[in-house]
Scaffold this motif. Sequence first.
Motif, short mmCIF file in Angstrom:
data_model
loop_
_atom_site.label_atom_id
_atom_site.label_comp_id
_atom_site.label_asym_id
_atom_site.label_seq_id
_atom_site.Cartn_x
_atom_site.Cartn_y
_atom_site.Cartn_z
N LEU A 212 -3.10 -0.89 8.74
CA LEU A 212 -3.16 -1.29 8.35
C LEU A 212 -3.82 0.39 6.79
O LEU A 212 -3.03 0.25 5.80
CB LEU A 212 -4.70 -1.98 7.40
CG LEU A 212 -5.61 -2.39 6.01
CD1 LEU A 212 -4.36 -2.54 5.20
CD2 LEU A 212 -6.69 -3.11 6.33
N LYS A 213 -4.22 1.38 7.71
CA LYS A 213 -3.80 2.40 7.34
C LYS A 213 -2.52 2.68 6.98
O LYS A 213 -2.54 4.08 5.38
CB LYS A 213 -4.63 3.61 8.25
CG LYS A 213 -5.86 3.28 9.00
CD LYS A 213 -6.56 4.10 8.98
CE LYS A 213 -7.76 4.69 9.33
NZ LYS A 213 -8.27 6.16 9.90
N ASP A 214 -1.71 2.74 7.84
CA ASP A 214 -0.37 2.94 7.19
C ASP A 214 0.06 2.56 5.99
O ASP A 214 0.72 2.77 5.38
CB ASP A 214 0.88 2.40 8.46
CG ASP A 214 0.41 3.40 9.04
OD1 ASP A 214 -0.24 4.56 9.54
OD2 ASP A 214 0.79 3.18 11.04
N ILE A 215 0.04 1.51 5.97
CA ILE A 215 0.17 0.43 5.23
C ILE A 215 -0.77 1.09 3.45
O ILE A 215 0.36 1.56 1.94
CB ILE A 215 -0.63 -0.78 4.93
CG1 ILE A 215 0.80 -1.72 5.79
CG2 ILE A 215 -0.34 -1.78 3.71
CD1 ILE A 215 0.03 -3.37 6.28
N VAL A 216 -1.99 0.87 3.74
CA VAL A 216 -2.32 2.11 2.70
C VAL A 216 -1.90 3.06 2.47
O VAL A 216 -1.74 3.40 0.58
CB VAL A 216 -4.00 2.04 3.04
CG1 VAL A 216 -4.80 2.85 2.10
CG2 VAL A 216 -4.13 0.74 3.38
N ARG A 217 -1.62 4.20 2.87
CA ARG A 217 -0.62 5.39 2.81
C ARG A 217 0.76 5.33 2.25
O ARG A 217 0.71 6.18 1.52
CB ARG A 217 -1.15 6.53 3.75
CG ARG A 217 -2.24 6.65 4.52
CD ARG A 217 -4.04 6.95 3.58
NE ARG A 217 -4.99 7.15 4.15
CZ ARG A 217 -5.57 6.90 3.92
NH1 ARG A 217 -5.54 5.78 2.53
NH2 ARG A 217 -7.16 6.20 4.43
N SER A 218 1.47 4.28 2.73
CA SER A 218 2.54 4.07 2.55
C SER A 218 2.31 3.76 0.62
O SER A 218 3.71 3.71 -0.17
CB SER A 218 3.82 3.00 3.08
OG SER A 218 3.02 1.95 2.89
N SER A 219 1.75 3.51 0.14
CA SER A 219 1.27 3.00 -1.32
C SER A 219 0.87 4.20 -1.80
O SER A 219 -0.06 3.76 -3.64
CB SER A 219 0.83 1.46 -1.05
OG SER A 219 1.60 0.47 -0.54
N SER A 220 0.68 5.77 -1.72
CA SER A 220 -0.26 6.13 -2.14
C SER A 220 -1.46 6.25 -2.49
O SER A 220 -2.16 7.19 -3.09
CB SER A 220 1.04 6.53 -3.07
OG SER A 220 1.78 7.57 -2.31
N SER A 221 -2.25 5.83 -1.88
CA SER A 221 -3.44 5.44 -1.63
C SER A 221 -4.91 6.07 -0.79
O SER A 221 -3.93 6.61 0.38
CB SER A 221 -4.22 3.74 -1.72
OG SER A 221 -4.85 3.75 -1.38
N LYS A 222 -5.85 7.01 -1.11
CA LYS A 222 -6.78 6.92 -0.40
C LYS A 222 -7.53 5.86 0.41
O LYS A 222 -9.23 6.84 0.58
CB LYS A 222 -7.62 8.03 -0.97
CG LYS A 222 -5.88 9.78 -1.71
CD LYS A 222 -6.55 10.55 -2.03
CE LYS A 222 -6.21 11.90 -2.13
NZ LYS A 222 -6.60 12.91 -2.72
N ALA A 223 -7.84 5.10 -0.19
CA ALA A 223 -8.61 3.91 -0.13
C ALA A 223 -9.44 3.94 1.25
O ALA A 223 -8.59 4.06 2.19
CB ALA A 223 -8.54 2.93 0.03
#
Length: 502
Positions: A212-223
Motif C-alpha cells: 500500500l505504501k508503494d501505491i501511495v508513493r507512486s501517486s506522489s502522495s505523502k499520506a
Amino acid sequence: MDGNPLSAPRAQWARTKIVATVGPACSEVDKLTELVMAGADVFRLNMAHGGPEQQQVVVDRIRQVSRDLNQPIAILADLGGPKIRLGEIPGESIFCRRGEEFFFVDDESKAPNELTATYEPLLEELSVGDIVMLADGTVSMRVEEVKPGRVRTSVLQRGTIRSRQGINLPDVKLSAPAISVEDHQHAIWASKAGVDYISLSFVRSPDEVRTLKDIVRSSSSKAGVIAKIEKREALQRLEEIVAEADGVMVARGDLGVEIDVARVPLEQKRIIRVCQELQKPAIIATQMLDSMHESPRPTRAEATDVANAILDGADACMLSGETAIGKFPREAVEMMNRIAQVTEESIAGRPPREMTRPRADNLQEITRAVVRGAGTMAYALGAKLVVVASHSGRTALALSQQRSFVPTIGVSTSETTLRKMCLYWGVTPLRGAPATNVEQLIRHADDWACEAGLAQKGDRLVIVGGSHLAAGPDSPNATGVHDIVIVHEVEGGAVQASRAPK
C-alpha cells in the motif's frame, strides 16, 4: 473564527485525539463544523460505504470547514479490504437454530437453508472442522462435509443472519489479496485527493503494508499508512507490521470474532504497548460509545472503555456509526472529549515518558537527544507550551510519544505535515507561524500564547527547532537536524530568550 485551535468556542482541548466517521448523519458542512467544534480532529471516510465520486464531495466539504475555521483537519480514508459477506437471503433474514444444517453453495440458493457468499473461492478453501462466524460472531457454524460446489455446516450458536452480513473464518488461510482491485483504485483516488492517512483492513503481514505504501508513493502522495489489526495472523507478526506502518488501528469488531473475545482487552493493551515502543500512533476503534446511536448518553461501561483506552496509552479513539448514522453525532464527540479530559486530568503532572527503543523513531541522534531534553526541560521548568518547528512531523511525533502534559504546538511550512499532526497525542497544529526564522517564531509564539490566554508575562515557553531557524533554510550551516532548544520567558511579545545547551 480567530484561528486559535485551543480557544473558545471550540471545545476545551483534550490531548487524546478523536476520529469521527463521516456518514449521512454528519456529512453536511454545518454538521462537520459542529463536530470539529465539539473536539473532532480527524474525519474517517469508510470506503466500503461510498466510492471516490461520493467521497470526493465529503473531502471538499472537510477542506472548506478547515478553511472556515483556519484549522488543520486530517482525513483518513479507510479501505474496505477483503471483507467476505453473505449473499442475498430470501426474505432478507433467517433464524438459525442450534444443530440445524445450512449449506454454502457456489450457485444461486434454491432453498431457505442454502447460503451464498461474495468470496468465490470460499467453498474450495473450507475444510471439515472449520468454524464459520456470521453476524459479527453472534452466529457460528461448523463445517461438517465438503463436496464440490456444496459445503454442509451445522449451527453451533443460534441467532439471526441477514443478507450481506460479514463472514469471518478465524482459522482459515484465505488466498484473497489484502488489496483488491477496488481497494487499489480507492487508494490511488485517496492519494490524489490529498487524503492524509489511508488505512488497510485485514492486514496479515508487513508486506501488505509495504504494498500500500508503494501505491501511495507512486501517486506522489505523502499520506501515512495505517494498519488495521483485526486478524489472528496480524497478532502473530505484530511488531513487524507496526514497524512498517505509520500508525495502527485496533479494529476490535472483526478482531473479537477472529480471536476469543475474552482476549481482546489484553491484545488491545499489547498492541498499544508495541506502538509505544516503536513510537507509532495507536487508534482504538469499534463500539466505543455504541449506545449513542440511539441515546444522548453512553452506558457507564462505554465511558469506562474509553477511559481505559486512554489510560492504556491510546493516541486516538474512534467513533464509527455513532457519528456516521447515529442520532447524536455532536453529543457523541462531546462525550468522548469530556471523558478524555477527565481521564487526562487524573494522570496529569507525570514526567515525560522514557522511550524504551531509542532507534525506533527514525530520528537523527542529535534530534533524538534534543527532543528528550526539551520534554524534560519543559516539565522541570513548568513551561506553559512547547513549540516545535517540524518539516516532516517526525519531531512533533517524537515529542507526542513522550506523553508530556505540557501542551505541544506544532508549526510547519507544510500544510500536509500540519494535518498529519492532528493524529498526534497532545500536539496541536498551528497555521501561519513562521517556521523558518527563530526570532520571528519566538515573537509569534509569545504573542499567540498571550492572546490565547495560555501564558502571561514571566511564563516560560520551550522552542524546539533546527539550525535552519537560526541560519535560514538556505544557509550552508542549516543541517536539517533539530539541534536547537530555546527557553523563552514571555514578555508579551518581546523576544528575550536563553538558549539551552545542545
